[in-house]
Design a protein around this motif. Structure first.
Motif, mmCIF file in Angstrom:
data_model
loop_
_atom_site.group_PDB
_atom_site.id
_atom_site.type_symbol
_atom_site.label_atom_id
_atom_site.label_comp_id
_atom_site.label_asym_id
_atom_site.label_seq_id
_atom_site.Cartn_x
_atom_site.Cartn_y
_atom_site.Cartn_z
ATOM 1 N N GLN A 259 -9.057 -8.080 4.531
ATOM 2 C CA GLN A 259 -9.512 -7.474 3.290
ATOM 3 C C GLN A 259 -8.504 -6.442 2.812
ATOM 4 O OE1 GLN A 259 -13.313 -5.786 4.313
ATOM 5 N NE2 GLN A 259 -14.453 -7.609 3.669
ATOM 6 N N ASN A 260 -8.418 -6.239 1.507
ATOM 7 C CA ASN A 260 -7.529 -5.199 0.963
ATOM 8 C C ASN A 260 -8.132 -3.833 1.224
ATOM 9 O OD1 ASN A 260 -5.677 -7.045 -0.037
ATOM 10 N ND2 ASN A 260 -6.825 -7.308 -1.952
ATOM 11 N N ARG B 53 -6.537 2.620 6.592
ATOM 12 C CA ARG B 53 -7.394 2.666 5.405
ATOM 13 C C ARG B 53 -7.846 4.084 5.062
ATOM 14 N NH1 ARG B 53 -11.074 -2.917 6.009
ATOM 15 N NH2 ARG B 53 -9.280 -4.302 6.395
ATOM 16 N N LYS C 278 0.831 -1.204 0.000
ATOM 17 C CA LYS C 278 0.000 0.000 0.000
ATOM 18 C C LYS C 278 0.867 1.256 0.000
ATOM 19 C CE LYS C 278 -3.055 2.719 2.926
ATOM 20 N NZ LYS C 278 -3.770 2.811 4.209
#
Length: 398
Positions: free
Chosen positions: A397-398, A315, A6
Motif C-alpha cells: 500500500q502507498n 510511514r 516518498k
C-alpha cells in the motif's frame, strides 16, 4: 536506479524553504543516491551548475574541508550572489564543529542547505539545541518491500519476492548482487563491519569490541522479544564474560545512535502512558541478521514483525509496544491525537491462534483502526472492526 518517490517528494516539498533538510539513516541505505537524484532534478528544472555545491566528506579529495574554517571560506567565495545556492553536505558529522558552518550559512537568504549523516550525533545534545526550529529530519531506511519489488524483474511473484526480501534485506546495492550469495554475504559483512567499527567503536571509543559484538548477536537473536538491560548483562555474565548494566546501556545506545538497531518502548494502551521498563529492539535490515547470527532458519514470525516495524517507521508516527492488562499488542502507532493498533502473526488459520491474536485488540474500546497482519494469502476479513489483511498487500500500500 529506483526513484524513491516518498523521499523525493519530501525534498521537493521543502525546497527553498527556510529550514535545513537533514537526511539521516544507516550507512549505505541510499542517502547519497537520493541527494544525487535530487540534484539532477534541480538541474532538469533550470538550476545552473554554478548554483550547486556538494561535499562528500568520505571522499579524500574533500579532506581539506574537514577544517570548518576552510570549508566555510570556500563556500562563501563560491556563492552566486544573485541566485539561490543549493549546498549539499554528505556525512557532515565528520567535520568537527560542522554546526558552526551550518548555522552561519543558514543566516544567508540565498542558501538552501541539505545535510546527511549516518550517526545520531548529527542531531544530538547541544547541536540539536542550536538547530531547534531550523531543520526538518527526513529519516531514510533501506528499500521498503514496495521499492524492492520495483527493482526486481517484472512478473516476479510477490511471495517469492518477500522470501528473498526477508532473507537478503533491502540495502539498495544488494538488489544488484542478489543472485550471487557469496558476493552478497561479503558485501553485507563489509557493511556491518564498517558500521560497527567506524560508527560505533571509533565514535564511542569502545575498547571491548568482542563484548560489543556479543551484545549485537544477543539483540539480533532476540528481535521482537522484550529486552531488559539487566537480562542482557546477566546473560553475558552467565557465559563467563562479566559486564555491568551501565556498560550494556552504553553499548546499546551506541548501536541505536548508528541506526543499526531501533528501540521501541512499551505503552499502556488503557492507562495511556509510557512504561519505564522493558523495550524491544529491531534491526534496520533483516538481511544483516543472517550476517550477525548466521542463517539458522526459523523465527519467521519475528522477522515478519521486524519488517512490519520498519514499514511503520517509514510511514511515520510514534511507535510503541502496547500493553493491555496482561496481554501485548505488537505495535501502537500514535499520530497526533489518532492511533493505530497492529497484531502480527505468520498464520491465524488455527482457531486458537486467531483468538489469541484478536483478544488484545478486542480489549481496546476506542474506534481507531485495528489490524491483524498475517502471511495467510486470504481475502480481507473484518472481525468486529478488526481488519485482517495479507501482510504483503499491506506492505504494497502507498
Amino acid at each position: 536506479m529506483i526513484e524513491r518517490k516518498k523521499y523525493m517528494s519530501l525534498l521537493e516539498k521543502w525546497r527553498d524553504k527556510k529550514v535545513i533538510k537533514v537526511v539521516t539513516g544507516v550507512r549505505r541505505c541510499g542517502k547519497s543516491s537520493l541527494l544525487r537524484m535530487f540534484r539532477e532534478k534541480l538541474s532538469d528544472n533550470g538550476v545552473e551548475e554554478r548554483q550547486i555545491l556538494e561535499f562528500n566528506f568520505e571522499d579524500l579529495s574533500n579532506e581539506p574541508f574537514l577544517d570548518y574554517h576552510v570549508l566555510y571560506s570556500h563556500i562563501r567565495k563560491n556563492l552566486c550572489g544573485d541566485r539561490m545556492n543549493y549546498i549539499f553536505f554528505d556525512e557532515i558529522q565528520m567535520v568537527e564543529n560542522f554546526q558552526k558552518v551550518v548555522d552561519s550559512l543558514f543566516l544567508l537568504d540565498n542558501v538552501d542547505l541539505y545535510v546527511t549523516g549516518s550517526n545520531a550525533y548529527l542531531l544530538s545534545g547541544e547541536i540539536a539545541t542550536l538547530l531547534t526550529g531550523r531543520y526538518v529530519e527526513i529519516k531514510l531506511f533501506p528499500f521498503s518491500f514496495a521499492e524492492y519489488i520495483e527493482a526486481l524483474p517484472d512478473g516476479t511473484p510477490h511471495d517469492t519476492a518477500y522470501r528473498h526480501f526477508s532473507e537478503k534485506g533491502g540495502f539498495p546495492y544488494t538488489v544488484q548482487i542478489a543472485n550471487d550469495d557469496e558476493m552478497l554475504r561479503e558485501y553485507l559483512t563489509g557493511l556491518y563491519n564498517t558500521i560497527v567499527l567506524k560508527d560505533v567503536v571509533a565514535r564511542r571509543k569502545i575498547t571491548d569490541v568482542m563484548m560489543l559484538e556479543s551484545i549485537v548477536r544477543f539483540l539480533a537473536d532476540n528481535i521482537g522479544n522484550l529486552s531488559v538491560i539487566k537480562r542482557i548483562s546477566d546473560a553475558m555474565t552467565s557465559q563467563g564474560r562479566k559486564v555491568s548494566v551501565h556498560t550494556v546501556e552504553n553499548y546499546i545506545s551506541a548501536l541505536s545512535d548508528s541506526y543499526i538497531f531501533y528501540p521501541v518502548y512499551r505503552y499502556d494502551a488503557k492507562g495511556k502512558q509510557l512504561l519505564k521498563t522493558g523495550q524491544k529492539y529491531y534491526l534496520v535490515d533483516t538481511g544483516l541478521r543472517n550476517i550477525i547470527n548466521g542463517t539458522k532458519g526459523g523465527d519467521l514470525g519475528h522477522i515478519l514483525e521486524n519488517i512490519v516495524f520498519l514499514e511503520l517507521a517509514r510511514r511515520g508516527g510514534e511507535i510503541y509496544v502496547g500493553k493491555v492488562d496482561n496481554a501485548e499488542i505488537d505495535f501502537i502507532v500514535i499520530k497526533g491525537e489518532a492511533r493505530e493498533y497492529y497484531q502480527i502473526s505468520l498464520s491465524v488459520r488455527d482457531e486458537n491462534t486467531m483468538q489469541r491474536e484478536l483478544a488484545p485488540l478486542q480489549a481496546i474500546q476506542d474506534y481507531y483502526p485495528k489490524y491483524l497482519l498475517t502471511l495467510d494469502n486470504d481475502p480481507v476479513v473484518l472481525h468486529n472492526g478488526i481488519k485482517q489483511m495479507y501482510v504483503i498487500d499491506w506492505l504494497l500500500q502507498n
